[in-house]
Design a protein around this motif. Structure first.
Motif, PDB file in Angstrom:
ATOM      1  N   LYS A  93      42.571  55.789  10.004  1.00 40.38           N
ATOM      2  CA  LYS A  93      43.932  55.245   9.898  1.00 40.38           C
ATOM      3  C   LYS A  93      44.662  56.157   8.924  1.00 40.38           C
ATOM      4  O   LYS A  93      44.405  56.122   7.725  1.00 40.38           O
ATOM      5  N   PHE A  98      45.173  54.581  16.773  1.00 37.91           N
ATOM      6  CA  PHE A  98      46.488  54.329  17.397  1.00 37.91           C
ATOM      7  C   PHE A  98      47.076  55.570  18.089  1.00 37.91           C
ATOM      8  O   PHE A  98      48.281  55.608  18.344  1.00 37.91           O
ATOM      9  N   GLU A 130      49.717  55.431  20.813  1.00 35.31           N
ATOM     10  CA  GLU A 130      50.280  54.074  20.774  1.00 35.31           C
ATOM     11  C   GLU A 130      51.567  54.012  19.944  1.00 35.31           C
ATOM     12  O   GLU A 130      51.859  54.910  19.161  1.00 35.31           O
ATOM     13  N   VAL A 190      53.588  52.804  16.915  1.00 30.78           N
ATOM     14  CA  VAL A 190      53.243  52.395  15.554  1.00 30.78           C
ATOM     15  C   VAL A 190      54.502  52.274  14.707  1.00 30.78           C
ATOM     16  O   VAL A 190      55.591  52.712  15.093  1.00 30.78           O
ATOM     17  N   ARG A 239      50.967  50.971  10.617  1.00 28.73           N
ATOM     18  CA  ARG A 239      50.606  49.721  11.283  1.00 28.73           C
ATOM     19  C   ARG A 239      50.800  49.866  12.786  1.00 28.73           C
ATOM     20  O   ARG A 239      51.763  50.524  13.210  1.00 28.73           O
ATOM     21  N   PRO A 240      49.941  49.216  13.587  1.00 26.76           N
ATOM     22  CA  PRO A 240      50.243  49.181  15.024  1.00 26.76           C
ATOM     23  C   PRO A 240      51.482  48.321  15.220  1.00 26.76           C
ATOM     24  O   PRO A 240      51.720  47.390  14.439  1.00 26.76           O
ATOM     25  N   THR A 259      53.192  45.479  16.823  1.00 25.73           N
ATOM     26  CA  THR A 259      52.703  44.324  17.600  1.00 25.73           C
ATOM     27  C   THR A 259      53.867  43.567  18.241  1.00 25.73           C
ATOM     28  O   THR A 259      54.991  43.652  17.790  1.00 25.73           O
TER      29      THR A 259
END
Ligand code: ATP
Length: 261
Positions: free
Chosen positions: A112, A210, A213, A215, A258-259, A261
């Motif tokens: 991360k 991630f 993805e 983020v 952070r992802p 969400t």
């Protein structure tokens, strides 16, 4: 069980380390290593403690290291001339040394960015790189590492703002702290000569959590940056594609990934 300093010295004697300082309990291994590095510590000297009472994360966040359960140590590097242009990559070097040790145990760790190692989305290790300056130049780099080895090392949920785990929880058996330490150091020493290469940067980028993805990067008191995680810049900055299809680089600093969400 407490760490046994004789066993520690014996195990680590197989590696080309500098000197080793062991503490049953200490405030912060990084503080001790920074003071030693500012003095006369040799390259690859190690400060290791069974317990930290004032372990630090980034920006003076607390890193929890209860006795008998975790690995908490700080490794001092005296960078060579060839390494100097690539010092921002040192955090990646340490993170890959952790992930390689975990992969050897058939776990699937991810980094991360910039400084934590996750297993299945839970934080199992944290890294804190700090420097000793001499005028305009960095004289020494201190790599602080905390690894949650046994179950008891995982902090209570209420002090966490990111889920955490231990190697024991993930493996289903308690691994030997000394073996994990040996493997970390061995991996780091093996990988270090590749620090400046593209191959190193690619390995680091491929290990990111991630990847591909959406983020969110929280930036202290500024508005967060949202985007797709694309990879790394040459200096280890995080590369994102923002909502306007523009590529942006996020530097280390007061950042939290952070992802979305
Ligand atoms: P975040 O992990 O929230 O993105 P960060 O990367 O800035 O933040 P670090 O500096 O890496 O955080 O670590 C400090 C934080 O990690 C603490 O605020 C605490 O929530 C958490 N933490 C402290 N000790 C441990 C531990 N042993 N295992 C897992 N997490 C811990």
């Amino acid at each position: 069980m407490l760490m046994n300093p004789n066993e520690l010295n014996k195990t680590l004697s197989k590696l080309p380390l500098g000197e080793i300082k062991y503490f049953e309990s200490i405030g912060s291994t990084n503080d001790e290593a920074l003071a030693w590095a500012a003095n006369d510590a040799k390259d690859l000297s190690l400060v290791i403690a069974d317990e930290q009472t004032a372990g630090r994360g980034r920006l003076d966040r607390k890193w929890f290291t209860p006795p008998d359960t975790a690995l908490a140590f700080s490794l001092i590097l005296r960078p060579t001339e060839d390494e100097r242009p690539h010092l921002p990559r040192i955090v990646g070097l340490a993170a890959l040394a952790v992930t390689d040790a975990l992969k050897a145990r058939r776990l699937t760790p991810q980094i991360k960015w910039p400084n934590d190692v996750l297993v299945l989305g839970h934080k199992v290790a944290g890294i804190l790189v700090e420097s000793v300056w001499s005028g305009e130049d960095i004289d020494c780099v201190v790599i602080g590492v905390g690894i949650n080895v046994l179950k008891g090392s995982v902090p209570p949920e209420e002090v966490l703002n990111f889920p955490a785990t231990s190697l024991e929880d993930e493996l289903g058996y308690p691994p030997d702290r000394m073996e994990v330490l040996f493997e970390f150091l061995d991996n780091l020493i093996t990988l270090r000569p590749r620090l400046s290469t593209d191959e190193f940067l690619n390995r680091w980028a491929e290990s990111l959590a991630f990847l591909g993805e959406q983020v969110q990067v929280e930036l202290g008191d500024q508005p967060p940056v949202l985007g797709q995680l694309l990879g790394l810049e040459s200096d280890g900055s995080l590369r994102l594609r923002d909502g306007h299809d523009k590529t942006v680089a996020v530097r280390f600093g007061d950042v939290r990934l952070r992802p979305l969400t």
